[in-house]
Motif scaffolding. Sequence first.
Motif, PDB file in Angstrom:
ATOM      1  N   PRO A 122      -7.895  25.143 -89.013  1.00 50.57           N
ATOM      2  CA  PRO A 122      -7.134  24.107 -87.774  1.00 50.57           C
ATOM      3  C   PRO A 122      -7.949  24.946 -85.999  1.00 50.57           C
ATOM      4  CG  PRO A 122      -6.124  24.486 -89.494  1.00 50.57           C
ATOM      5  CD  PRO A 122      -7.157  25.010 -90.085  1.00 50.57           C
ATOM      6  N   SER A 123      -7.749  26.902 -86.715  1.00 50.66           N
ATOM      7  CA  SER A 123      -7.937  27.107 -85.290  1.00 50.66           C
ATOM      8  C   SER A 123      -8.815  27.022 -85.156  1.00 50.66           C
ATOM      9  CB  SER A 123      -7.669  28.572 -85.361  1.00 50.66           C
ATOM     10  OG  SER A 123      -8.715  28.988 -86.382  1.00 50.66           O
ATOM     11  N   SER A 124     -10.321  26.872 -85.890  1.00 46.66           N
ATOM     12  CA  SER A 124     -11.673  25.928 -86.391  1.00 46.66           C
ATOM     13  C   SER A 124     -12.201  25.042 -84.434  1.00 46.66           C
ATOM     14  CB  SER A 124     -12.893  26.629 -86.633  1.00 46.66           C
ATOM     15  OG  SER A 124     -12.643  27.404 -87.286  1.00 46.66           O
ATOM     16  N   VAL A 125     -11.010  24.386 -85.307  1.00 48.33           N
ATOM     17  CA  VAL A 125     -10.873  22.902 -84.780  1.00 48.33           C
ATOM     18  C   VAL A 125     -10.690  22.963 -83.330  1.00 48.33           C
ATOM     19  CG1 VAL A 125      -9.528  20.498 -84.831  1.00 48.33           C
ATOM     20  CG2 VAL A 125     -11.218  21.335 -86.863  1.00 48.33           C
ATOM     21  N   SER A 126      -9.130  23.985 -83.145  1.00 48.26           N
ATOM     22  CA  SER A 126      -8.581  23.795 -81.961  1.00 48.26           C
ATOM     23  C   SER A 126      -9.856  24.334 -80.779  1.00 48.26           C
ATOM     24  CB  SER A 126      -7.196  24.956 -81.613  1.00 48.26           C
ATOM     25  OG  SER A 126      -6.397  23.406 -82.489  1.00 48.26           O
ATOM     26  N   GLN A 127     -10.517  25.342 -81.524  1.00 47.50           N
ATOM     27  CA  GLN A 127     -11.868  26.083 -80.179  1.00 47.50           C
ATOM     28  C   GLN A 127     -12.628  25.309 -80.062  1.00 47.50           C
ATOM     29  OE1 GLN A 127     -13.035  29.876 -83.030  1.00 47.50           O
ATOM     30  NE2 GLN A 127     -10.163  30.477 -82.690  1.00 47.50           N
ATOM     31  N   GLN A 128     -13.332  24.493 -80.912  1.00 42.93           N
ATOM     32  CA  GLN A 128     -14.490  23.894 -80.630  1.00 42.93           C
ATOM     33  C   GLN A 128     -13.402  22.844 -79.642  1.00 42.93           C
ATOM     34  OE1 GLN A 128     -17.307  23.544 -80.984  1.00 42.93           O
ATOM     35  NE2 GLN A 128     -16.894  26.106 -82.246  1.00 42.93           N
ATOM     36  N   LEU A 129     -12.436  21.934 -79.615  1.00 44.03           N
ATOM     37  CA  LEU A 129     -11.924  21.330 -78.332  1.00 44.03           C
ATOM     38  C   LEU A 129     -12.087  21.771 -77.542  1.00 44.03           C
ATOM     39  CD1 LEU A 129      -9.582  18.831 -81.333  1.00 44.03           C
ATOM     40  CD2 LEU A 129     -11.982  18.836 -80.198  1.00 44.03           C
ATOM     41  N   ALA A 130     -11.547  23.200 -77.240  1.00 44.87           N
ATOM     42  CA  ALA A 130     -11.241  23.784 -76.116  1.00 44.87           C
ATOM     43  C   ALA A 130     -12.282  24.136 -75.213  1.00 44.87           C
ATOM     44  CB  ALA A 130     -10.735  25.072 -76.058  1.00 44.87           C
ATOM     45  N   VAL A 131     -13.651  23.924 -75.799  1.00 43.10           N
ATOM     46  CA  VAL A 131     -14.879  24.454 -75.598  1.00 43.10           C
ATOM     47  C   VAL A 131     -15.279  22.938 -75.112  1.00 43.10           C
ATOM     48  CG1 VAL A 131     -17.614  24.677 -75.876  1.00 43.10           C
ATOM     49  CG2 VAL A 131     -15.541  26.077 -77.002  1.00 43.10           C
ATOM     50  N   GLU A 184     -12.986  20.546 -73.306  1.00 42.08           N
ATOM     51  CA  GLU A 184     -12.662  20.188 -72.591  1.00 42.08           C
ATOM     52  C   GLU A 184     -12.827  21.536 -71.122  1.00 42.08           C
ATOM     53  OE1 GLU A 184      -7.771  19.980 -72.868  1.00 42.08           O
ATOM     54  OE2 GLU A 184      -8.665  21.778 -73.541  1.00 42.08           O
ATOM     55  N   ALA A 185     -13.628  22.583 -71.459  1.00 43.03           N
ATOM     56  CA  ALA A 185     -14.903  23.689 -70.696  1.00 43.03           C
ATOM     57  C   ALA A 185     -16.356  22.741 -70.080  1.00 43.03           C
ATOM     58  CB  ALA A 185     -15.062  24.518 -70.993  1.00 43.03           C
ATOM     59  N   GLU A 186     -16.816  22.052 -71.101  1.00 40.83           N
ATOM     60  CA  GLU A 186     -17.610  21.597 -71.182  1.00 40.83           C
ATOM     61  C   GLU A 186     -17.633  20.085 -70.341  1.00 40.83           C
ATOM     62  OE1 GLU A 186     -20.885  22.103 -75.176  1.00 40.83           O
ATOM     63  OE2 GLU A 186     -19.017  20.412 -75.069  1.00 40.83           O
TER      64      GLU A 186
END
Length: 306
Positions: free
Chosen positions: A29-38, A40-42
């Motif tokens: 779940p933390s990896s998914v959250s990190q990728q979704l945060a990226v 958002e930045a993109e």
Amino acid sequence: MNPWRLKLLSQLDTLGTVRAVAQAANLSPSSVSQQLAVLEAETRTQLLERTGRRVRLTSAGLILARRARTLLDQMDSVESELRGFGEEPSGLVRLGAFQSAIHTLAVPAVTRLAQEYPHLDVEILELEPHASMPALRVGDADVIITTTDFDELPLGPDLDLVPLATDQILLVLPPGHAAGRGPVKLAAFADEPWAFDIPQSYMANLALRLCRQARFEPRVVCRFSNYMMALQHVEAGLSITLLPALAVDHSRYDITTRELATPVTRTITAAVRRGAAPRAAVRVVLDSLRRNPDLPLPGDPRSAGD
């Protein structure tokens, strides 16, 4: 924007939670959250918001997730066309089907395709309607065989439907049961022990609804996810059940079937994602599924039973 991250966002829209997306993608779940945060930045846009301990999509996130599904389908289509440009249908098609449709619809179709298109691979996945529709929407299946009558999970406008057949619901009884002849009313069987499918499945919900419409609460003595085990239980005289005609194998099991006084049928359909340019491989799978003269189409007089 990274297509893989767009797929994670689309899966979050369909599956509802980060944990469910992580399980589907074999990530933490933390990896998914990190990728979704990226992501958002993109996009320089807030796509997610917290409500208590859960994460949900913002309005912008919802729009992007649903547009992403179309974009990903188009990318898959272009990639497939480039691989097989000017060639016969080839590659992998994942076909999801509920249990009783596998041997009656899926296997005959795949057998025909294996003879006609040696470079086409069709992977059959056993998926009940409550599982096949989410699988289709997130791209884990390319074609599914399902039913339009599964009220708990509507098909929706995002899917294209191809009618395949109709299938009558039958009361299945032990051999020699004193049920008389001809169609029966379920109320007459209120005191019988019942075999049901697993909770929240299509047949479990339908059987419970029909029993309650007949004004009784069924006494469920067993639950099976496999129709063959249900038929064995009925054959042994331990229960009765409701099953679709496609699931009833008279050649293997000594059982009796009766039509219902108020006929109940389900419409069997193939479904693909709308908006995806249909690959040649998907088209021939759909065409092969429709070539089944032994099953009545919706509106066919044979669908009304004897």
